[in-house]
Design an enzyme around this catalytic site. Structure first.
Site, PDB file in Angstrom:
ATOM      1  N   CYS A  80      -3.091 -20.432  10.890  1.00 17.96           N
ATOM      2  CA  CYS A  80      -1.740 -20.918  10.579  1.00 17.96           C
ATOM      3  C   CYS A  80      -0.802 -20.704  11.767  1.00 17.96           C
ATOM      4  CB  CYS A  80      -1.203 -20.280   9.310  1.00 17.96           C
ATOM      5  SG  CYS A  80      -1.165 -18.497   9.360  1.00 17.96           S
TER       6      CYS A  80
ATOM      7  N   SER B  71      -6.143  -5.653   4.143  1.00 18.16           N
ATOM      8  CA  SER B  71      -5.764  -4.329   4.646  1.00 18.16           C
ATOM      9  C   SER B  71      -4.588  -3.735   3.867  1.00 18.16           C
ATOM     10  CB  SER B  71      -5.405  -4.419   6.133  1.00 18.16           C
ATOM     11  OG  SER B  71      -4.381  -5.370   6.315  1.00 18.16           O
TER      12      SER B  71
ATOM     13  N   ASP C 246      -8.918 -16.462   6.439  1.00 16.13           N
ATOM     14  CA  ASP C 246      -7.537 -16.970   6.359  1.00 16.13           C
ATOM     15  C   ASP C 246      -6.577 -15.906   6.891  1.00 16.13           C
ATOM     16  OD1 ASP C 246      -5.283 -18.451   5.782  1.00 16.13           O
ATOM     17  OD2 ASP C 246      -5.261 -17.916   3.654  1.00 16.13           O
TER      18      ASP C 246
END
Ligand code: SAH
Length: 361
Positions: free
Chosen positions: A304, A217, A264
């Protein structure tokens, strides 16, 4: 027991019941973590201790045979160097001091790093928000030598251009190096790299793929993916500036299919309160990715957020697979690269989960 005259950032002696000396610690007068243990019992906690531990941390990385010119040299608590991060980018170092005590010792630590590694420059990327919890300011400053505007590093044979002052984290997501290589081992056909940043996964898999579509983005990131692709003479990577949530829906509507998909995303759960929303976010992207995946294709899915632990992440993946009517097998359960080790007993240090799945039908 804390002595009333301890000052922010002091290295203090920790005394237990019955006046027994437990060890030495870095003291913070602001953080919820008031004491970060440095040494046990009467072991001295002066600069020699820092020097010895820095040396051991560096030697360990040298021993790993890392196939890259950028890696983490010091991973805080997991190197018994609490709240200190040191990353190497070729001949330059980036440090982060994430607690008052380390911030105070930064001139001495800089000197030790210069002696041990003779870098051309050391940059303090002291802009992470956690510093605010310590009452420390957010700053970026050159501590030694000079730092070029951009430098080039290589990882598994792929070149990346890095802006150490403005890039995310300390410039690159070094913790994904081994997972990028693992993803490369399954790449074929059409690959979709979601949340690509500077094209870490996209460029790692490009040579084994026919075509790679990288999504991010951020306009700056997309620009950098294109430049990194050109730098490596890679012509089969297209980068698009889009919101992954919208784009996955759009790709599904237009009937597109992929042989490999990488997810991710940034940490969706930065704190405990954000966990329910994070679960919904992970579920959504995994569900949509599984629908876009051809039977036989691989999904490389990461989280994460340390607030979403491995068990919870696997549950989310299971639910996504059920809803997508996609039977999947788990090929690999991975974590952050070995230069970012997990300190057993400190679950917060196991933050990056990376699961590689194969869609059967
Ligand atoms: N995979 C990368 C690291 C990803 S970091 C690597 O291997 O280096 C997460 C990235 O997600 C950032 O670049 C950020 O700009 C991007 N991002 C965050 N939210 C997004 C969204 N909703 N859609 C697309 N990209 C997003």
């Amino acid at each position: 027991m804390l002595r009333a005259d301890a000052i922010a950032g002091d290295t203090v002696t920790v005394v237990g019941p019955r006046e027994r000396t437990l060890g030495s610690a870095l003291y913070s007068d602001r953080s919820q973590i008031a004491l970060r243990m440095l040494a046990r019992g009467g072991e001295p906690a002066g600069l020699d201790l820092w020097k010895g531990r820095l040396d051991r941390a560096v030697r360990f990385r040298e021993h790993l045979g890392i196939a890259a010119s950028a890696c983490r040299l010091v991973h805080g608590e997991a190197d018994l160097l609490p709240a200190l991060i040191v990353d190497r980018y070729d001949r330059w170092l980036v440090v982060q001091a994430l607690a008052q005590g380390v911030d105070r010792l930064l001139p001495e630590i800089t000197q030790l790093l210069v002696e041990r590694l003779q870098p051309e420059g050391i940059l303090a990327r002291n802009d992470p928000r956690v510093r605010l919890l310590e009452g420390l300011e957010q700053t970026v400053a050159v501590l030694h030598g000079g730092i070029p505007d951009t430098i080039r590093v290589q990882e598994n044979g792929v070149q990346f251009e890095v802006d150490l002052r403005r890039g995310q984290k300390t410039g690159l997501f070094l913790d994904q190096r081994e997972n990028r290589a693992a993803a490369g081992g399954y790449a074929e056909g059409r690959v979709l790299d979601c949340f690509s940043y500077h094209g870490g996964f996209a460029l790692a898999v490009a040579r084994r793929a026919v075509e790679v579509v990288a999504l991010d983005s951020s306009a700056d990131a997309v620009d950098r993916i294109r430049r990194n692709a050109a730098l490596n003479g890679i012509a089969n990577v297209t980068a698009r500036e889009v919101n992954v949530f919208d784009e996955l829906r759009q790709l599904e509507r237009s009937g597109e299919r992929f042989d490999q998909i990488v997810l991710d995303p940034p940490a969706f759960a930065k704190n405990k309160a954000a966990v329910p929303k994070a679960i919904a976010g992970y579920k959504e992207i995994n569900l949509r990715a599984l629908r876009l995946l051809r039977p036989g294709g691989t999904l490389v899915t990461c989280s994460c957020s340390y607030n979403v632990n491995e068990a919870l992440f696997l549950d989310i993946i299971h639910e996504a697979a059920l809803d997508a009517h996609a039977p999947v097998t788990m090929l690999e359960k991975r974590m952050q690269a070995r230069d970012h080790p997990v300190l057993v007993g400190v679950p917060e240090t196991y933050y990056l989960k990376c699961v590689i799945l194969r869609r059967l039908e």
